[in-house]
Each structure stands twice: as C-alpha cells, then as structure tokens.
Design a protein around this motif. Sequence first.
Motif, PDB file in Angstrom:
ATOM      1  N   LEU A 171       0.856  -1.184   0.000  1.00 48.81           N
ATOM      2  CA  LEU A 171       0.000   0.000   0.000  1.00 48.81           C
ATOM      3  C   LEU A 171       0.892   1.234   0.000  1.00 48.81           C
ATOM      4  CD1 LEU A 171      -2.594  -1.013   2.751  1.00 48.81           C
ATOM      5  CD2 LEU A 171      -2.801  -1.272   0.272  1.00 48.81           C
ATOM      6  N   LYS A 172       0.720   2.057  -1.028  1.00 53.32           N
ATOM      7  CA  LYS A 172       1.436   3.331  -1.126  1.00 53.32           C
ATOM      8  C   LYS A 172       0.399   4.434  -1.009  1.00 53.32           C
ATOM      9  CE  LYS A 172       4.884   1.342  -4.201  1.00 53.32           C
ATOM     10  NZ  LYS A 172       5.430   1.355  -5.574  1.00 53.32           N
ATOM     11  N   LEU A 173       0.489   5.204   0.072  1.00 54.63           N
ATOM     12  CA  LEU A 173      -0.474   6.262   0.349  1.00 54.63           C
ATOM     13  C   LEU A 173       0.142   7.607  -0.004  1.00 54.63           C
ATOM     14  CD1 LEU A 173      -1.659   5.033   3.859  1.00 54.63           C
ATOM     15  CD2 LEU A 173      -2.429   4.291   1.619  1.00 54.63           C
ATOM     16  N   TYR A 174      -0.509   8.342  -0.883  1.00 47.64           N
ATOM     17  CA  TYR A 174      -0.050   9.658  -1.316  1.00 47.64           C
ATOM     18  C   TYR A 174      -1.007  10.705  -0.761  1.00 47.64           C
ATOM     19  CZ  TYR A 174       3.004   7.212  -4.576  1.00 47.64           C
ATOM     20  OH  TYR A 174       3.962   6.398  -5.130  1.00 47.64           O
ATOM     21  N   PHE A 175      -0.504  11.526   0.168  1.00 46.98           N
ATOM     22  CA  PHE A 175      -1.307  12.549   0.826  1.00 46.98           C
ATOM     23  C   PHE A 175      -1.051  13.912   0.182  1.00 46.98           C
ATOM     24  CE2 PHE A 175      -0.775   9.163   3.898  1.00 46.98           C
ATOM     25  CZ  PHE A 175      -2.040   9.053   4.446  1.00 46.98           C
TER      26      PHE A 175
END
Length: 148
Positions: free
Chosen positions: A76-80
Amino acid sequence: MIIITRVKDGDNLIKIVIPGRPISKSNFKLHNVHGQAWMPSKGKHSKYLAYENMVAGHINRQYQGEAIEENLITILKLYFPDKRIGDLHNYPKSICDGIEKSGIIKNDKQLKPVLLFDFIDKENPRVEIELYPISEYDIKYDVFKKGC
C-alpha cells in the motif's frame, strides 16, 4: 484506474490506483454508552463507508476475474496532499475493507504480508495497491545502516 499487469507468462500482479486522499477508519468510529464502537451509515461520520464503497467500485469496474482465494503480498502506497497524515497505521483497514467488499478476495485476512508506505503528492493524492499472489511471488527486504 486499475491496471492488471501480466509480468511474464503465467505471472500476474494486480495494481489498483484509487484517486483522492486516503481515509482512516478510526476517524469515523462512534461509541455508544457501553463503549462499543460502531460505524454510522448516514451523516458526517459516514464518509468511511463512502470511501470503502468507492474503493470497491473502482475495483469492480475493472477487475473481471474470479475471486482470489490465496494469500496476497500487499503493498500500500499512500499519497497525501500535505503533511497532515495522522496515524498512518489506521489507513490499511479502510483500504483492505474496500478490497474485500469488491469481491476480488473472500476475506481481507488474505492480504498478508502488508507493506505500508507514505508519500506527499499535492497534485495527485491517491492510494496505490499492489497485490501479488503468494504462490507466484516471494518477498525479501533489507534493513541497513545509512551510508554503508
């Protein structure tokens, strides 16, 4: 957008991109007088269920295969959009619940191991999900001292 990629003949991985800022499940739990947590389906606290349904909807529009029954290595790669991230460890639950709700898997317990990474992308906040069948892929990681 979902990209289903065939790496080599017979080797499959699934890459799913969910647009928008990730949503944490813990931010939307309410508690009754007995201390039990519950998720409202209406009102301002229902954003979690809407997010879970959005994740499932993106998957269902693109993935036409059978439900996957084996465990999946999950990245999971979360981009905020900014540095206001909150507790990073609360985000996988909402994402994994959405994956399960889509029907691509039978139970989110199949998503293991889960590797979690966070990034800032002001222009394009999103979640990137990579799923690798455990029968075809293995995982290796290294922790090393910087400068070595």
